[in-house]
Design an enzyme around this catalytic site. Sequence first.
Site, mmCIF file in Angstrom:
data_model
loop_
_atom_site.group_PDB
_atom_site.id
_atom_site.type_symbol
_atom_site.label_atom_id
_atom_site.label_comp_id
_atom_site.label_asym_id
_atom_site.label_seq_id
_atom_site.Cartn_x
_atom_site.Cartn_y
_atom_site.Cartn_z
ATOM 1 C CB CYS A 52 1.143 -8.941 18.227
ATOM 2 S SG CYS A 52 0.347 -8.260 16.739
ATOM 3 C CE LYS B 22 1.762 1.217 10.457
ATOM 4 N NZ LYS B 22 1.869 -0.225 10.550
ATOM 5 C CB CYS C 119 3.934 -6.702 16.054
ATOM 6 S SG CYS C 119 2.820 -5.330 16.295
ATOM 7 C CG HIS D 107 -0.402 -0.102 2.535
ATOM 8 N ND1 HIS D 107 0.486 0.841 3.015
ATOM 9 C CD2 HIS D 107 -0.548 -1.006 3.544
ATOM 10 C CE1 HIS D 107 0.822 0.542 4.258
ATOM 11 N NE2 HIS D 107 0.224 -0.590 4.598
ATOM 12 C CG HIS E 270 -1.330 -5.394 13.968
ATOM 13 N ND1 HIS E 270 -0.076 -5.233 14.533
ATOM 14 C CD2 HIS E 270 -1.147 -5.393 12.628
ATOM 15 C CE1 HIS E 270 0.812 -5.158 13.567
ATOM 16 N NE2 HIS E 270 0.205 -5.252 12.406
ATOM 17 C CG HIS F 24 4.151 -1.322 2.395
ATOM 18 N ND1 HIS F 24 2.931 -1.859 2.065
ATOM 19 C CD2 HIS F 24 4.409 -1.725 3.665
ATOM 20 C CE1 HIS F 24 2.472 -2.565 3.091
ATOM 21 N NE2 HIS F 24 3.344 -2.491 4.080
HETATM 22 N N1 MSP Z 1 9.125 -6.806 7.882
HETATM 23 C C1 MSP Z 1 9.136 -5.761 8.829
HETATM 24 C C2 MSP Z 1 10.403 -4.940 8.700
HETATM 25 C C3 MSP Z 1 11.680 -5.688 8.854
HETATM 26 S S1 MSP Z 1 13.063 -4.677 8.615
HETATM 27 C C4 MSP Z 1 14.356 -5.561 9.141
HETATM 28 C C5 MSP Z 1 7.933 -4.850 8.619
HETATM 29 N N2 MSP Z 1 7.361 -4.923 7.435
HETATM 30 S S2 MSP Z 1 6.064 -4.089 6.996
HETATM 31 O O1 MSP Z 1 5.805 -4.501 5.639
HETATM 32 O O2 MSP Z 1 5.012 -4.303 7.930
HETATM 33 O O3 MSP Z 1 6.423 -2.588 7.076
HETATM 34 C C6 MSP Z 1 7.494 -2.077 6.370
HETATM 35 C C7 MSP Z 1 7.570 -0.565 6.467
HETATM 36 O O4 MSP Z 1 6.367 0.033 5.967
HETATM 37 C C8 MSP Z 1 7.755 -0.056 7.884
HETATM 38 O O5 MSP Z 1 8.757 0.950 7.897
HETATM 39 C C9 MSP Z 1 6.424 0.549 8.208
HETATM 40 O O6 MSP Z 1 6.545 1.607 9.097
HETATM 41 C C10 MSP Z 1 5.999 1.054 6.844
HETATM 42 N N3 MSP Z 1 4.580 1.282 6.843
HETATM 43 C C11 MSP Z 1 3.569 0.380 6.951
HETATM 44 N N4 MSP Z 1 2.397 1.063 7.056
HETATM 45 C C12 MSP Z 1 2.642 2.388 7.023
HETATM 46 C C13 MSP Z 1 1.869 3.548 7.024
HETATM 47 N N5 MSP Z 1 0.560 3.519 7.121
HETATM 48 N N6 MSP Z 1 2.507 4.733 6.892
HETATM 49 C C14 MSP Z 1 3.852 4.821 6.713
HETATM 50 N N7 MSP Z 1 4.617 3.764 6.723
HETATM 51 C C15 MSP Z 1 4.036 2.544 6.963
HETATM 52 O O7 MSP Z 1 7.584 -4.106 9.518
#
Ligand code: MSP
Length: 524
Positions: free
Chosen positions: A130, A305, A133, A21, A158, A24
């Site tokens: 969780c 978020k 997370c 999304h 979550h 990311h």
């Molecule tokens: N797999 C772990 C990270 C491991 S790094 C050694 C993870 N993955 S994630 O896919 O859930 O998230 C990846 C990144 O996307 C994180 O930096 C997270 O903060 C970011 N985001 C996910 N949702 C977000 C928003 N709504 N807004 C901004 N960034 C967000 O965590």
Amino acid sequence: MTSGQSFYITTPIYYPSDVPHIGHGYTTVAVDTLARWHRQSGDDTWMLTGTDEHGQKMLRAAAANGVTPQEYVDKLVSEAWFPLLEKLDAANDDFIRTTQPRHEEGVKAFIQAIYDRGYIYAGEYEALYCVGCEEFKPESEIVDGTGEFEGLKVCAIHSKPLELLHEKNYFFKLSEFGDKLLELYRERPDFVQPESARNEVVAFVQQGLKDLSISRSAFDWGIPVPWDESHVIYVWVDALLNYATALGYGTEGGDFERRWPGYHVVGKDILRFHAVIWPAMLMAAGLEVPKGVFAHGWLLVGGEKMSKSKATGIAPATLVDTFGSDAYRFYFLSAIAFGQDGSFSWEDMSARYQAELANGFGNLASRTIAMTEKYFDGSVPAPAAYTEADLAIQKLVADAAANADAAIERFRTDQAIAEIWTIVDALNGYITDNAPWALAKDETQRDRLATVLYTCLDGLRALAVLLSPVMPKSTATLWQALGAEAALGALEDQNVRDAGAWGVLPVGATVSKLAPLFPRIEEA
Ligand code: MSP
């Protein structure tokens, strides 16, 4: 341009349990812009991104889809996560997947090394986990469920029920690193940025650290613990190590020596893993800690978020297909203060596209080039004597370029763009004030007209270079149209740190017709 200092920068590795999304996409374009800026400044730059493919979340998503976890991640990575990079125009140097042998070997070598150094022991564990997370939750992040989860303990992020786990685990002696970490934050105040993130991390470590469970035995989708194959390595430990294994840690002839340590840009939700656990793991292995960890805020939808699990996820392609990848990059990096939360709205994006890109930058480029074609047959005219107003523009360009570079050093892409935009606004005002169309009617003003247009053209040359890390496509088109490609070489070979110099676009270069850089959007 690889003579400069090493600049290694990473995105988090994403969970491919679902499609991406715009949250990311946000991390990715921010890191890509920082990397492009440094690369184009002559630094020995390396940008890493990738996917985090082990753990229970993935296992369950695969089971729900009736395929093996490997089949599941292969499909999502190739159909959704690789294409995302292309969509966003990211120029990453590598892409690591935690299921790759290069990663698995490096992880085993690292874990064995800290085991041999006495930082791992076996113990019993019982705590609330969780899966969203992939973390045992501390008391402060556990809340009472509501609605369908009434009476249950749920994760504060979550809003899903936590699971009580009781297992024999291997533990990492994280508790031994509290003082060393506090010393690190004290000695290097910018190790964690921004300030608010640093304060949160310091407060967390000051409360005292507990040892960390680093293995799981209830399932086998992960990397086996080298000395006890009935356990797999905890997914976060596995994941954090990507930053080292991608550089060839643990193998002969990799780039680890050359590039490590680097910078990590992460969302604030995963700050502690990067600013507490990861440096402690590196200290335990006798390796250097990262150069820095920058935590950005969240994209909010309806004040929360944005997330796929809460059905508020917006696909990056929806926006890119309408506005283009440059506008996507520009919007997220300029409209949100990097480090703070920001709300996304279609209306806001649309309004900024029109005002800043189409009417601001795009129109400046179109009319300057059109006037050069009309009044000087498309040949960049020689400036005559500069007036105070012209010199003021030159100074503004130099200052904006220097300030933008300083902002990038602080990871503040939003401030860098704001600095660069002072050039756009000043040049548009300068055109209004100097009215080249009026000068063109008076033969005695020919020199003045040349000076005014040269000022706009060389200003655009500076803008193309300064904005190329943010908007690689439209700036490349502009660069061509300015005749700069033929006169000065490829845009990506122009040093951003020299962009503020004046008089770079050669007199006599040939400009060519420019279609609108940011065409009107036909909204459905
Ligand atoms: N797999 C772990 C990270 C491991 S790094 C050694 C993870 N993955 S994630 O896919 O859930 O998230 C990846 C990144 O996307 C994180 O930096 C997270 O903060 C970011 N985001 C996910 N949702 C977000 C928003 N709504 N807004 C901004 N960034 C967000 O965590």
